[in-house]
Design a protein around this motif. Structure first.
Motif, PDB file in Angstrom:
ATOM      1  N   SER A  50      24.910 -10.347  39.837  1.00  0.00           N
ATOM      2  CA  SER A  50      25.769 -10.321  38.656  1.00  0.00           C
ATOM      3  C   SER A  50      25.705  -8.973  37.960  1.00  0.00           C
ATOM      4  CB  SER A  50      25.365 -11.436  37.686  1.00  0.00           C
ATOM      5  OG  SER A  50      25.655 -12.711  38.230  1.00  0.00           O
ATOM      6  N   ALA A  51      24.489  -8.418  37.864  1.00  0.00           N
ATOM      7  CA  ALA A  51      24.339  -7.115  37.218  1.00  0.00           C
ATOM      8  C   ALA A  51      25.068  -6.019  37.994  1.00  0.00           C
ATOM      9  CB  ALA A  51      22.858  -6.770  37.079  1.00  0.00           C
ATOM     10  N   SER A  52      25.066  -6.121  39.324  1.00  0.00           N
ATOM     11  CA  SER A  52      25.767  -5.118  40.128  1.00  0.00           C
ATOM     12  C   SER A  52      27.273  -5.177  39.882  1.00  0.00           C
ATOM     13  CB  SER A  52      25.452  -5.295  41.615  1.00  0.00           C
ATOM     14  OG  SER A  52      26.065  -6.451  42.167  1.00  0.00           O
ATOM     15  N   LEU A  53      27.797  -6.374  39.662  1.00  0.00           N
ATOM     16  CA  LEU A  53      29.216  -6.500  39.333  1.00  0.00           C
ATOM     17  C   LEU A  53      29.501  -5.859  37.976  1.00  0.00           C
ATOM     18  CD1 LEU A  53      29.883 -10.201  40.458  1.00  0.00           C
ATOM     19  CD2 LEU A  53      30.275  -8.095  41.758  1.00  0.00           C
ATOM     20  N   CYS A  54      28.604  -6.100  37.028  1.00  0.00           N
ATOM     21  CA  CYS A  54      28.776  -5.478  35.709  1.00  0.00           C
ATOM     22  C   CYS A  54      28.762  -3.952  35.821  1.00  0.00           C
ATOM     23  CB  CYS A  54      27.676  -5.953  34.761  1.00  0.00           C
ATOM     24  SG  CYS A  54      27.753  -7.714  34.344  1.00  0.00           S
ATOM     25  N   ARG A  55      27.830  -3.424  36.621  1.00  0.00           N
ATOM     26  CA  ARG A  55      27.741  -1.975  36.768  1.00  0.00           C
ATOM     27  C   ARG A  55      29.010  -1.423  37.402  1.00  0.00           C
ATOM     28  NH1 ARG A  55      23.258   1.048  36.889  1.00  0.00           N
ATOM     29  NH2 ARG A  55      22.976  -0.014  34.899  1.00  0.00           N
ATOM     30  N   LEU A  56      29.513  -2.103  38.434  1.00  0.00           N
ATOM     31  CA  LEU A  56      30.729  -1.637  39.103  1.00  0.00           C
ATOM     32  C   LEU A  56      31.939  -1.689  38.178  1.00  0.00           C
ATOM     33  CD1 LEU A  56      30.230  -3.300  42.597  1.00  0.00           C
ATOM     34  CD2 LEU A  56      30.378  -0.848  42.161  1.00  0.00           C
ATOM     35  N   MET A  57      31.987  -2.734  37.338  1.00  0.00           N
ATOM     36  CA  MET A  57      33.104  -2.862  36.404  1.00  0.00           C
ATOM     37  C   MET A  57      32.964  -1.926  35.214  1.00  0.00           C
ATOM     38  SD  MET A  57      33.918  -6.971  36.253  1.00  0.00           S
ATOM     39  CE  MET A  57      32.307  -7.389  35.571  1.00  0.00           C
ATOM     40  N   GLY A  58      31.722  -1.430  34.996  1.00  0.00           N
ATOM     41  CA  GLY A  58      31.465  -0.638  33.804  1.00  0.00           C
ATOM     42  C   GLY A  58      31.493  -1.472  32.550  1.00  0.00           C
ATOM     43  N   HIS A  59      31.146  -2.758  32.705  1.00  0.00           N
ATOM     44  CA  HIS A  59      31.297  -3.680  31.584  1.00  0.00           C
ATOM     45  C   HIS A  59      30.445  -4.923  31.829  1.00  0.00           C
ATOM     46  CE1 HIS A  59      33.409  -5.537  28.201  1.00  0.00           C
ATOM     47  NE2 HIS A  59      33.432  -6.652  28.918  1.00  0.00           N
ATOM     48  N   GLY A  60      29.721  -5.370  30.801  1.00  0.00           N
ATOM     49  CA  GLY A  60      29.008  -6.632  30.872  1.00  0.00           C
ATOM     50  C   GLY A  60      27.514  -6.481  31.100  1.00  0.00           C
ATOM     51  N   ARG A  61      26.797  -7.579  30.871  1.00  0.00           N
ATOM     52  CA  ARG A  61      25.354  -7.631  31.052  1.00  0.00           C
ATOM     53  C   ARG A  61      24.952  -9.059  31.385  1.00  0.00           C
ATOM     54  NH1 ARG A  61      26.560  -7.869  25.705  1.00  0.00           N
ATOM     55  NH2 ARG A  61      25.332  -9.255  24.371  1.00  0.00           N
ATOM     56  N   VAL A  62      23.694  -9.237  31.780  1.00  0.00           N
ATOM     57  CA  VAL A  62      23.201 -10.525  32.267  1.00  0.00           C
ATOM     58  C   VAL A  62      22.017 -10.984  31.424  1.00  0.00           C
ATOM     59  CG1 VAL A  62      22.242 -11.769  34.257  1.00  0.00           C
ATOM     60  CG2 VAL A  62      23.935  -9.942  34.611  1.00  0.00           C
ATOM     61  N   ILE A  63      22.013 -12.255  31.062  1.00  0.00           N
ATOM     62  CA  ILE A  63      20.852 -12.905  30.460  1.00  0.00           C
ATOM     63  C   ILE A  63      20.409 -13.991  31.429  1.00  0.00           C
ATOM     64  CG2 ILE A  63      19.942 -14.185  28.491  1.00  0.00           C
ATOM     65  CD1 ILE A  63      22.322 -13.061  26.851  1.00  0.00           C
ATOM     66  N   ALA A  64      19.187 -13.888  31.942  1.00  0.00           N
ATOM     67  CA  ALA A  64      18.695 -14.827  32.952  1.00  0.00           C
ATOM     68  C   ALA A  64      17.459 -15.543  32.426  1.00  0.00           C
ATOM     69  CB  ALA A  64      18.363 -14.094  34.249  1.00  0.00           C
ATOM     70  N   VAL A  65      17.453 -16.860  32.528  1.00  0.00           N
ATOM     71  CA  VAL A  65      16.355 -17.671  32.005  1.00  0.00           C
ATOM     72  C   VAL A  65      15.779 -18.546  33.106  1.00  0.00           C
ATOM     73  CG1 VAL A  65      17.979 -19.455  31.204  1.00  0.00           C
ATOM     74  CG2 VAL A  65      15.680 -19.360  30.229  1.00  0.00           C
ATOM     75  N   ASP A  66      14.475 -18.694  33.112  1.00  0.00           N
ATOM     76  CA  ASP A  66      13.801 -19.586  34.055  1.00  0.00           C
ATOM     77  C   ASP A  66      12.538 -20.111  33.394  1.00  0.00           C
ATOM     78  OD1 ASP A  66      12.402 -20.711  36.408  1.00  0.00           O
ATOM     79  OD2 ASP A  66      13.937 -19.654  37.540  1.00  0.00           O
ATOM     80  N   ILE A  67      12.164 -21.328  33.752  1.00  0.00           N
ATOM     81  CA  ILE A  67      10.963 -21.926  33.179  1.00  0.00           C
ATOM     82  C   ILE A  67       9.715 -21.150  33.571  1.00  0.00           C
ATOM     83  CG2 ILE A  67      10.506 -23.551  35.074  1.00  0.00           C
ATOM     84  CD1 ILE A  67       9.914 -25.649  32.807  1.00  0.00           C
ATOM     85  N   GLU A  68       9.775 -20.447  34.726  1.00  0.00           N
ATOM     86  CA  GLU A  68       8.676 -19.574  35.146  1.00  0.00           C
ATOM     87  C   GLU A  68       9.252 -18.416  35.950  1.00  0.00           C
ATOM     88  OE1 GLU A  68       4.521 -19.582  37.764  1.00  0.00           O
ATOM     89  OE2 GLU A  68       5.950 -21.238  37.948  1.00  0.00           O
TER      90      GLU A  68
END
Length: 251
Positions: free
Chosen positions: A90-108
């Motif tokens: 997802s982050a690579s898509l944001c970088r290619l688009m020049g737009h957006g960021r990722v918030i990723a959550v996991d219990i561990e």
């Protein structure tokens, strides 16, 4: 289902119904079987993205990037981190688009996975949050990372039980922007009750059922496969681990 393939006669016999081997209907039957066998053999466990393991069916990731490109979200929220490949994707898509960021959550987030993500060239686009994705405090932390008016896409890929996915849908759907999606992945479980690695209770205990029930109770969301931006085939259905996954906010 009993399936017989005759390559000389160019036919597929499925439960007494004879189909042309080179037809959309036969392709659908064979694709469904291939997906089931491939899931059991852990086919999706053999890929990486930019050096990071990504446990996803490649077909789903191609369709996902089509949707992300069309939507161009400001924020992609992902529940479930595992090795980190999906967040990196997802982050690579944001970088290619020049737009957006990722918030990723996991219990561990295991230390070696955290290190791999934090040392990756795309780390500046990823915020990692550790804790249960359905914990009210965790949901609030994620909400605090989102600015008013930002376009948000949510992907649910953590605990795939019906109860947990329904809890995630209820918690994260309010964050989803109109026209965007909340994606309840891995609904394929409903079709895996008869494979060696499957479980018999998955016929009801699965994300797709949660998505359907959520849509039935929340008319502002509807199950809608993103349109294919290019299609010169006669086909119209995804080969996917994510059936009934895409819940689009329409109002």
């Amino acid at each position: 289902m009993k399936i017989e393939i005759d390559t000389e006669k160019r036919t597929v016999n499925a439960d007494g119904r004879t189909l042309d081997l080179y037809s959309d209907a036969a392709f659908g039957i064979l694709s469904d079987l291939w997906v089931k066998v491939g899931w059991n053999q852990k086919y999706s466990y053999g890929f990486s993205w930019l050096g990071v393991p990504i446990i996803q069916l490649p077909e789903d990731m191609i369709r996902y990037q089509e949707a992300v490109w069309a939507l161009k979200p400001d924020v992609i929220v992902e529940t479930g981190v595992a090795h980190g490949g999906s967040a990196i994707f997802s982050a690579s898509l944001c970088r290619l688009m020049g737009h957006g960021r990722v918030i990723a959550v996991d219990i561990e987030v295991r230390p070696h996975n955290r290190s791999r993500i934090e040392e990756h060239p795309l780390a500046d686009l990823i915020t990692l949050i550790e804790g249960s994705s359905t914990d009210d405090l965790i949901v609030e932390r994620i909400r605090n990372h989102i600015k008013l008016g930002e376009k948000v896409l949510v992907v649910l890929d953590s605990d795939h039980s019906y109860e947990h996915v329904m809890g995630e849908l209820e918690a994260y759907a309010p964050l989803v922007s109109e026209g965007s999606w909340i994606v309840a992945t891995d609904g394929l479980m409903q079709y895996l009750t008869d494979v060696p690695r499957g479980q018999t209770d998955w016929n009801n205990d699965n994300p797709a059922r949660a998505a359907r029930d959520f849509a039935a109770k929340n008319p502002e969301f509807r199950i809608e496969q993103p349109a294919w931006p290019f299609n010169e085939s006669t086909l119209s259905e995804n080969i996917t681990h994510w059936p009934d996954a895409w819940l689009r906010r329409v109002g």
